[in-house]
Design a protein around this motif. Structure first.
Motif, PDB file in Angstrom:
ATOM      1  N   VAL A  11      55.461  35.105  77.547  1.00 49.87           N
ATOM      2  CA  VAL A  11      56.342  35.502  77.528  1.00 49.87           C
ATOM      3  C   VAL A  11      56.513  37.359  77.373  1.00 49.87           C
ATOM      4  CG1 VAL A  11      59.207  35.123  77.566  1.00 49.87           C
ATOM      5  CG2 VAL A  11      57.602  33.427  77.280  1.00 49.87           C
ATOM      6  N   TRP A  12      57.100  37.505  78.908  1.00 53.23           N
ATOM      7  CA  TRP A  12      57.409  38.930  78.894  1.00 53.23           C
ATOM      8  C   TRP A  12      59.129  39.417  79.477  1.00 53.23           C
ATOM      9  CZ3 TRP A  12      55.170  43.860  77.593  1.00 53.23           C
ATOM     10  CH2 TRP A  12      56.561  45.145  77.791  1.00 53.23           C
ATOM     11  N   PRO A  13      59.846  40.428  78.502  1.00 46.78           N
ATOM     12  CA  PRO A  13      59.028  40.756  77.448  1.00 46.78           C
ATOM     13  C   PRO A  13      59.246  39.583  75.641  1.00 46.78           C
ATOM     14  CG  PRO A  13      61.259  41.861  77.652  1.00 46.78           C
ATOM     15  CD  PRO A  13      61.076  40.671  78.427  1.00 46.78           C
ATOM     16  N   GLY A  14      58.336  40.279  74.949  1.00 41.54           N
ATOM     17  CA  GLY A  14      58.719  39.075  73.459  1.00 41.54           C
ATOM     18  C   GLY A  14      57.458  38.582  73.464  1.00 41.54           C
ATOM     19  N   PRO A  15      56.978  37.373  72.379  1.00 42.29           N
ATOM     20  CA  PRO A  15      55.751  37.475  71.200  1.00 42.29           C
ATOM     21  C   PRO A  15      55.679  36.603  72.484  1.00 42.29           C
ATOM     22  CG  PRO A  15      57.529  36.228  70.727  1.00 42.29           C
ATOM     23  CD  PRO A  15      58.409  37.446  71.646  1.00 42.29           C
ATOM     24  N   HIS A  22      51.791  37.273  73.625  1.00 41.42           N
ATOM     25  CA  HIS A  22      50.871  38.090  73.493  1.00 41.42           C
ATOM     26  C   HIS A  22      49.887  38.833  72.932  1.00 41.42           C
ATOM     27  CE1 HIS A  22      54.284  40.524  75.213  1.00 41.42           C
ATOM     28  NE2 HIS A  22      53.018  41.458  75.152  1.00 41.42           N
ATOM     29  N   GLU A  36      61.692  43.827  82.412  1.00 37.87           N
ATOM     30  CA  GLU A  36      61.906  44.771  81.977  1.00 37.87           C
ATOM     31  C   GLU A  36      60.374  45.901  81.776  1.00 37.87           C
ATOM     32  OE1 GLU A  36      62.415  46.252  77.929  1.00 37.87           O
ATOM     33  OE2 GLU A  36      64.039  44.956  79.351  1.00 37.87           O
TER      34      GLU A  36
END
Length: 115
Positions: free
Chosen positions: A58-62, A64, A92
């Motif tokens: 998931v972008w942005p986020g945890p 990756h 984003e």
């Protein structure tokens, strides 16, 4: 060490993801199978391996841990072309115009920048 660098990316469909990146980069797919596919450009290889139960980042986020960066001659044209190939353009965008974050068809973020 040898003269080649390889990055391996987890995937739900390695053949489809290799085909996307082959179209995006112009690098040929040098091997593919149901569970593993590779494309190569110069001394760099990018491979995709099937992972059971693969979860889309998931972008942005945890979720990756690595992303690819590509230098392009014309940033706006490259973004347009990559979106036409199936890349996503997340809202984003932390690059402030210096780079653009895109996502591949499986959701992996990658960046393109003028270079």
């Amino acid at each position: 060490m040898n003269d080649m660098i390889s990055i391996v990316i987890n995937s739900g469909d390695p053949v489809a993801l290799a085909a996307f990146y082959s179209k995006a980069t112009g690098w040929p797919v040098t091997s593919d199978g149901a569970d593993f596919a590779t494309l190569k450009g110069g001394a760099m290889a990018v491979s995709f391996q099937r992972v059971a139960g693969y979860q889309v980042p998931v972008w942005p986020g945890p979720g990756h841990h690595v992303h690819l960066d590509f230098a392009v001659a014309d940033l706006d044209a490259a973004v347009k072309d990559l979106v036409a190939l199936g890349a996503g353009l997340p809202e984003e965008q932390p690059g402030g115009g210096d780079w653009t974050v895109l996502t591949d068809p499986e959701g992996h973020p990658f960046c393109v920048m003028a270079g």
